[in-house]
Enzyme design. Structure first.
Site, mmCIF file in Angstrom:
data_model
loop_
_atom_site.group_PDB
_atom_site.id
_atom_site.type_symbol
_atom_site.label_atom_id
_atom_site.label_comp_id
_atom_site.label_asym_id
_atom_site.label_seq_id
_atom_site.Cartn_x
_atom_site.Cartn_y
_atom_site.Cartn_z
ATOM 1 N N HIS A 1 0.858 -1.190 0.000
ATOM 2 C CA HIS A 1 0.000 0.000 0.000
ATOM 3 C C HIS A 1 0.893 1.240 0.000
ATOM 4 O O HIS A 1 1.848 1.305 0.785
ATOM 5 C CB HIS A 1 -0.888 -0.017 1.248
ATOM 6 C CG HIS A 1 -1.864 1.107 1.285
ATOM 7 N ND1 HIS A 1 -3.057 1.090 0.592
ATOM 8 C CD2 HIS A 1 -1.825 2.307 1.924
ATOM 9 C CE1 HIS A 1 -3.706 2.219 0.806
ATOM 10 N NE2 HIS A 1 -2.985 2.976 1.609
ATOM 11 N N ASP B 1 -6.815 -2.466 4.708
ATOM 12 C CA ASP B 1 -5.408 -2.051 4.832
ATOM 13 C C ASP B 1 -4.942 -2.035 6.283
ATOM 14 O O ASP B 1 -4.041 -1.268 6.646
ATOM 15 C CB ASP B 1 -5.195 -0.659 4.190
ATOM 16 C CG ASP B 1 -5.500 -0.670 2.699
ATOM 17 O OD1 ASP B 1 -5.220 -1.693 2.038
ATOM 18 O OD2 ASP B 1 -6.014 0.331 2.197
ATOM 19 N N GLU C 1 8.432 1.169 -3.257
ATOM 20 C CA GLU C 1 7.562 -0.014 -3.181
ATOM 21 C C GLU C 1 8.266 -1.233 -3.763
ATOM 22 O O GLU C 1 8.217 -2.333 -3.209
ATOM 23 C CB GLU C 1 6.263 0.220 -3.965
ATOM 24 C CG GLU C 1 5.311 1.191 -3.330
ATOM 25 C CD GLU C 1 3.992 1.242 -4.104
ATOM 26 O OE1 GLU C 1 3.439 0.187 -4.453
ATOM 27 O OE2 GLU C 1 3.511 2.360 -4.374
HETATM 28 C C1 GRF Z 1 0.808 0.401 -6.164
HETATM 29 O O1 GRF Z 1 1.002 1.740 -5.829
HETATM 30 C C2 GRF Z 1 0.390 -0.410 -4.961
HETATM 31 O O2 GRF Z 1 0.977 0.032 -3.782
HETATM 32 C C3 GRF Z 1 -1.103 -0.157 -4.913
HETATM 33 O O3 GRF Z 1 -1.501 -0.157 -6.261
HETATM 34 C C4 GRF Z 1 -0.392 0.225 -7.091
HETATM 35 C C5 GRF Z 1 -0.198 -0.898 -8.067
HETATM 36 O O4 GRF Z 1 0.801 -0.613 -8.993
HETATM 37 N N1 GRF Z 1 -1.755 -1.164 -4.116
HETATM 38 P P1 GRF Z 1 1.396 -1.790 -9.897
HETATM 39 O O5 GRF Z 1 0.205 -2.441 -10.597
HETATM 40 O O6 GRF Z 1 2.126 -2.745 -9.011
HETATM 41 O O7 GRF Z 1 2.289 -1.086 -10.875
#
Ligand code: GRF
Length: 202
Positions: free
Chosen positions: A119, A155, A184
């Site tokens: 998230h 979440d 991420e």
């Molecule tokens: C990411 O920002 C994730 O944290 C959120 O949705 C987005 C998905 O991006 N849950 P991707 O499909 O992994 O590029």
């Protein structure tokens, strides 16, 4: 390189669920390929969206993909089909990566403490939709990303790992989202590695 080549028969089998571009799925798959998540295999990528652009990225990497659409079914029926597919592929750990559906309790019970989500905020701040916009609207100076176990809360499951990202005065939703996304990708691989290490010790 097809992932199976580097994989031992005892490797942990990871299933990734996506609904869109799948950049976090790619980050996980590439971390496995590069040995950053040892003793693991991304064994299947499942999507509820036939047009998810992440599908092609999984196929390019030699990962099996499945499209399981919701159309005309209840959440329970849809989830049951996904759970059956994950069981058929002998999946040990499920990673949600931009999967835009809330899981039923049946799905959660099928993989207790074995479903992760990423998230783009420092939970418990800014759960739900558009967390980057929420952070900017609140005037936060720091945001980030969180990997957590999925439970029946939105979440709100136990946090596995977090990383901070500074917010700049001139940030837009796009610039902040892009800066968080870079973190991420690293965080998800690190968190999956930690969780699999724990599973290994069990
Ligand atoms: C990411 O920002 C994730 O944290 C959120 O949705 C987005 C998905 O991006 N849950 P991707 O499909 O992994 O590029």
């Amino acid at each position: 390189m097809p992932q199976d080549k580097a994989v031992s028969s005892s490797a942990f089998r990871v299933g990734v669920l996506i609904s869109g571009r799948g950049s976090n799925m790619v980050a996980l798959a590439d971390a496995v390929r590069d040995g950053k998540i040892p003793n693991a295999e991304v064994a299947v990528v499942i999507t509820d969206q036939p047009n998810a652009t992440g599908l092609a990225k999984a196929n390019e990497r030699g990962i099996e993909t499945l499209v399981i659409q919701r159309a005309g079914r209840t959440r329970q029926e849809h989830d049951r089909e996904i759970v059956n597919a994950l069981h058929a592929k002998k999946i040990d750990l499920v990673c949600l990566a931009g999967y835009m559906r809330v899981l039923s309790s049946e799905f959660l019970n099928a993989f207790p403490r074995r479903i992760l989500n990423i998230h783009p905020s420092l939970l418990p701040s800014f759960p739900g939709l558009n967390p980057q916009a929420q952070a900017l609207e609140q005037g936060a100076r720091v945001s980030g990303c969180t990997v957590h176990f999925v439970d029946e809360t939105l979440d709100g499951g136990p946090i596995v790992a977090q990383r901070e990202v500074p917010i700049r005065d001139d940030d837009t939703i796009e610039s902040l989202s892009a800066r968080i996304l870079i973190e991420e990708h690293k965080l998800y691989a690190d968190a999956v590695n930690m969780v699999l290490r724990d599973l290994h010790e069990d």
